[in-house]
Enzyme design. Structure first.
Site, PDB file in Angstrom:
ATOM      1  N   GLU A  49      11.028   4.833   5.072  1.00  0.00           N
ATOM      2  CA  GLU A  49       9.806   5.134   4.454  1.00  0.00           C
ATOM      3  C   GLU A  49       9.001   4.627   4.173  1.00  0.00           C
ATOM      4  O   GLU A  49       9.112   4.437   5.451  1.00  0.00           O
ATOM      5  CB  GLU A  49      11.190   5.138   2.551  1.00  0.00           C
ATOM      6  N   ASP A  91       4.821  -2.334  -2.916  1.00  0.00           N
ATOM      7  CA  ASP A  91       4.271  -1.276  -2.273  1.00  0.00           C
ATOM      8  C   ASP A  91       2.271  -1.462  -1.976  1.00  0.00           C
ATOM      9  O   ASP A  91       1.686  -0.795  -2.273  1.00  0.00           O
ATOM     10  CB  ASP A  91       4.646  -0.186  -2.422  1.00  0.00           C
TER      11      ASP A  91
END
Length: 323
Positions: A202, A20
């Site tokens: 997401e 991420d």
């Protein structure tokens, strides 16, 4: 081209075991890097004068999870943004007693030096007065962006029963930690590539170019099936109207076994020292994963130069290199 940029290598591990990944270039020229760490227990920052130097820059822990209660587990996907004159970190966290009670939280820096100045907890974002739904269920991966003087907050939240479905929502912000409008559904997992393992949209990220707002997102479970989709809207449209956004029918980036890149996704955007657009993303270098993919540490931060096609749309390809 700047000498530091010439040293960059693309579409291969850049910073190991950092999922991420988020990179922001400050107005003073410093690059900052943050990401999820494999232990999911803290928030870290690196700072350097180039993307190349970030790879070996000292890593600083600027916040650590709580021992009890909220913000006590699964510290995920921090992003650092400069909003209305201050630095903020938006991140997701579960509770110490229930790691799956994931919710969005915010830290605020008390000075202009994110590495050395104090960060304070602001808690969860304050939702709009008439919003009864946001942040009631599993929710995370918040990003923020500005357009035409307005700030917007985009995040993932699960709905339904059983395994649940992760959708992306958007709202206008009234301040860096408060939403002005009720949530609007941007995208739900419509297509087969968004439904492998789990039904998931997401990891939103925004880049603005050529009069358009491009919002990438990631889909499916976190193994080799993980991939990137994209929404696009005109910068002059009503961004709170779902009809303003067009969704890609197919992934814009997915695994390439020939190049040994698997599960690319949860990206951010930055620029190199010459102003060229760069995709920052994580991916794996092996297709066979030991144990639960979520807890396997081998998601590595990587870089990719972005090309732009004749329509002014970004082209994401593992063949992209500097020209």
């Amino acid at each position: 081209m700047n000498d530091a940029d010439k040293k960059l290598k693309f579409n291969e591990p850049w910073i190991l075991q950092r999922a991420d990944p988020y990179v922001v270039k400050a107005d003073d020229g410093w690059y900052y890097f943050t990401a999820s760490v494999p232990a999911y227990d803290r928030i870290v920052l690196r700072r350097a004068k180039s993307l190349y130097e970030l790879a070996t820059a000292e890593e600083h822990t600027i916040w650590t999870k709580h021992d009890v209660g909220e913000m006590g587990n699964h510290i995920w996907a921090p992003e650092m943004h400069f909003v209305q004159g201050k630095w903020y970190i938006y991140f997701g966290a579960g509770s110490a007693e229930d790691k799956w009670a994931e919710r969005p939280y915010i830290l605020e820096c008390q000075g202009m030096d994110p590495i050395n100045d104090e960060w304070i907890e602001l808690g969860k974002p304050v939702r709009a007065k008439d919003d009864e739904f946001s942040f009631e269920a599993f929710s995370l991966d918040a990003t923020v962006f500005e357009n035409k003087g307005k700030w917007y907050y985009v995040w993932a939240e699960k709905v339904g029963v059983g395994k649940q479905i992760s959708n992306l929502y958007i709202a206008e912000m009234s301040s860096p930690h408060e939403l002005k409008t009720v949530q609007v559904l941007l995208t739900t997992p419509d297509y087969d590539w968004e439904r492998i393992g789990f039904w998931v949209d997401e990891g939103p990220a925004v880049i603005k170019r050529n009069g358009k707002i491009f919002l990438t997102f990631s889909s499916s479970a976190t193994g080799p099936e993980y991939c990137m989709g994209m929404l696009v809207a005109d910068e002059n449209s009503d961004l709170l109207d779902p009809k303003s956004w067009d969704k890609s029918r197919y992934p814009v980036l997915e695994s390439d076994p020939d190049k040994k890149i698997f599960g690319p996704g949860h990206n951010s955007f930055t620029q190199d020292l010459e102003g060229n657009d760069i995709l920052v993303f994580h991916a794996r270098t092996e297709s066979e994963i030991v144990g639960d993919p979520l807890y396997n540490p081998n998601r590595h931060a990587m870089l990719m130069p972005i090309k732009w096609d004749e329509k002014g749309y970004p082209v994401f390809s593992f063949d992209n290199v500097y020209e």
